[in-house]
Every structure is written in C-alpha cells, then in structure tokens.
Scaffold this motif. Structure first.
Motif, PDB file in Angstrom:
ATOM      1  N   LYS A 124       0.880  -1.141  -0.059  1.00 50.55           N
ATOM      2  CA  LYS A 124       0.088  -0.064   0.188  1.00 50.55           C
ATOM      3  C   LYS A 124       1.054   1.125  -0.151  1.00 50.55           C
ATOM      4  O   LYS A 124       0.552   2.115  -0.815  1.00 50.55           O
ATOM      5  N   GLU A 125       2.007   1.146   0.953  1.00 51.35           N
ATOM      6  CA  GLU A 125       2.930   2.263   0.769  1.00 51.35           C
ATOM      7  C   GLU A 125       3.667   2.273  -0.280  1.00 51.35           C
ATOM      8  O   GLU A 125       3.798   3.618  -0.687  1.00 51.35           O
ATOM      9  N   ALA A 126       4.103   1.446  -0.900  1.00 47.93           N
ATOM     10  CA  ALA A 126       4.880   1.355  -2.169  1.00 47.93           C
ATOM     11  C   ALA A 126       4.035   2.032  -3.314  1.00 47.93           C
ATOM     12  O   ALA A 126       4.436   3.161  -4.006  1.00 47.93           O
TER      13      ALA A 126
ATOM     14  N   GLY B 127       4.660   9.963  -7.085  1.00 51.15           N
ATOM     15  CA  GLY B 127       5.965  10.407  -7.928  1.00 51.15           C
ATOM     16  C   GLY B 127       7.343  10.379  -7.155  1.00 51.15           C
ATOM     17  O   GLY B 127       8.081  10.614  -7.536  1.00 51.15           O
ATOM     18  N   ASP B 128       7.207   9.559  -5.978  1.00 48.40           N
ATOM     19  CA  ASP B 128       8.194   9.426  -5.183  1.00 48.40           C
ATOM     20  C   ASP B 128       8.705   7.853  -5.257  1.00 48.40           C
ATOM     21  O   ASP B 128       8.597   7.114  -4.704  1.00 48.40           O
ATOM     22  N   TYR B 129       9.671   7.771  -6.537  1.00 46.82           N
ATOM     23  CA  TYR B 129       9.795   6.360  -7.080  1.00 46.82           C
ATOM     24  C   TYR B 129      10.840   5.621  -6.346  1.00 46.82           C
ATOM     25  O   TYR B 129      11.022   4.557  -6.213  1.00 46.82           O
ATOM     26  N   LYS B 130      11.825   6.797  -5.684  1.00 51.75           N
ATOM     27  CA  LYS B 130      12.930   5.981  -4.794  1.00 51.75           C
ATOM     28  C   LYS B 130      12.420   5.454  -3.495  1.00 51.75           C
ATOM     29  O   LYS B 130      12.440   4.212  -2.904  1.00 51.75           O
ATOM     30  N   LYS B 131      11.150   5.947  -2.882  1.00 49.42           N
ATOM     31  CA  LYS B 131      10.368   5.568  -1.871  1.00 49.42           C
ATOM     32  C   LYS B 131       9.761   4.277  -2.197  1.00 49.42           C
ATOM     33  O   LYS B 131       9.540   3.286  -1.490  1.00 49.42           O
ATOM     34  N   ALA B 132       9.046   4.312  -3.421  1.00 51.39           N
ATOM     35  CA  ALA B 132       8.468   3.234  -4.020  1.00 51.39           C
ATOM     36  C   ALA B 132       9.467   1.952  -3.978  1.00 51.39           C
ATOM     37  O   ALA B 132       8.916   1.027  -3.544  1.00 51.39           O
ATOM     38  N   ILE B 133      10.501   2.181  -4.622  1.00 50.39           N
ATOM     39  CA  ILE B 133      11.304   1.190  -4.720  1.00 50.39           C
ATOM     40  C   ILE B 133      11.655   0.710  -3.411  1.00 50.39           C
ATOM     41  O   ILE B 133      11.974  -0.793  -3.234  1.00 50.39           O
ATOM     42  N   PHE B 134      12.031   1.333  -2.372  1.00 49.71           N
ATOM     43  CA  PHE B 134      12.274   1.005  -0.937  1.00 49.71           C
ATOM     44  C   PHE B 134      11.331  -0.091  -0.514  1.00 49.71           C
ATOM     45  O   PHE B 134      11.562  -1.136   0.044  1.00 49.71           O
TER      46      PHE B 134
END
Length: 196
Positions: free
Chosen positions: A12-14, A21-28
């Motif tokens: 859900k967070e990803a 648009g926070d792709y770094k956070k999504a990858i994390f």
C-alpha cells in the motif's frame, strides 16, 4: 529484534509513493516486500516500473494504469502481460520510431491506419502491434470501412471496453449503419460470459 511489516501495508505504501511520484521511496517499499517474499509479482512489477519512471519515461505511468485495469478485471496474466510490455518497451519504441520516421510521421500526432497495418504485419499480430503503440501514439483513421475494420480487430483481440467506447461514439455518427449493431452484438456474448 527486527520489526517486520505486513506485506499488504508495505505494498500500500509502495503504491502510494509511486502514485505521488516518489519512485525512490516506492522502490524501497517494494524491495522490503521482496525481502520477505522474493517471488512477489506485484513487488517485482513495482520495482521495474519505478525504475523506468525514475529514468523519466512516461510509459511507466501508462503501464501502471494498464496493470491496475488488468488486476481490477482479475486477469490472471496481469503480471506476465506487464512484464512482457516492460521487456519490449525500449526496443518497441525504437522500432516504432523508425517505422514512423520513414513515413515522416511524428509519434505525438499519431499514425495512419495504413502505417498501423504495416506495423501489424511486421509484429505478426494485431494484438502485439496495438499493445506496442497504445501508450505512445494514436491510430488516425479517416475511412469508415477502416474504422469498422479496426473496431472488429479490437473486439477479436480482447480490447472489448475500448471497442465499446468507440462504438458508442460511432453509433451517434452512423445511427442507421447495420455494422454498428453487428459489432455491438459481437461484444455482448463476451461481456455476458465474463460477468458469470
């Protein structure tokens, strides 16, 4: 002791990070899911799309939207379809660009139906050719017969919702054309079958 989060919460967070648009956070977050469950298909797709989006490729957002549609339709092959599209995106864009440049057509403007038919021939099937361009350009059709041919191909290749949208518009343009009703009827049995 290391704290572990639920896979559902991490996904859900990803997805939220991806949409923001926070792709770094999504990858994390997607990576945390993969650490718990290395074969998780949704997380694998998420990492791939986030990586593509970080490179500034707008196709990632379109692919993500398409992925959500496939999941909503409970398509069991959703991940495989998206993986195949991701795998072929770069080479397809190059190939399509070359074909269109030969014909002096810019991707943003669209391609003529004749050029699209040549693309179908080179790709081996309508479905592959259409999936190659559906996020990057539009098909320009100026002939009624070509329009009906295109709609029939959409239906035959499982793009029923898209065909239905076009048909609804076409029924206002050609209210008395029997081909419109024929195409509506062609969609109906498929839709009834899917609802059961």
């Amino acid at each position: 002791m290391r704290r572990s989060f639920s896979k559902k919460l991490l996904l859900k967070e990803a997805n939220k990070a991806f949409l923001n648009g926070d792709y770094k956070k999504a990858i994390f977050y997607f990576s945390l899911v993969l650490k718990q469950e290395p074969q998780n298909k949704e997380a694998k797709i998420g990492v791939l799309l986030s990586d593509i989006a970080m490179e500034g490729n707008d196709d990632a957002l379109s692919l993500y939207d398409y992925y959500l549609i496939l999941k909503e339709e409970k398509n069991e092959r959703a991940e495989k379809i998206i993986e195949d599209l991701i795998e072929t995106t770069d080479s397809n864009i190059d190939m399509i660009t070359n074909i269109f440049n030969e014909n002096m057509i810019e991707l943003e403007e669209g391609i003529s139906y004749e050029d699209f038919k040549r693309l179908i021939k080179s790709r081996g099937s309508f479905k592959r050719a259409f999936e190659d361009i559906m996020f990057s350009t539009k098909v320009i059709i100026s002939d009624k017969r070509d329009f009906f041919d295109f709609l029939e191909a959409l239906i035959d290749n499982g793009f029923n919702e898209m065909a239905l949208t076009y048909l609804e518009d076409a029924s206002m343009l050609y209210p008395s054309d029997s081909k419109i009703f024929e195409l509506f009827e062609k969609i109906k049995p498929v839709d009834l079958h899917n609802d059961s």
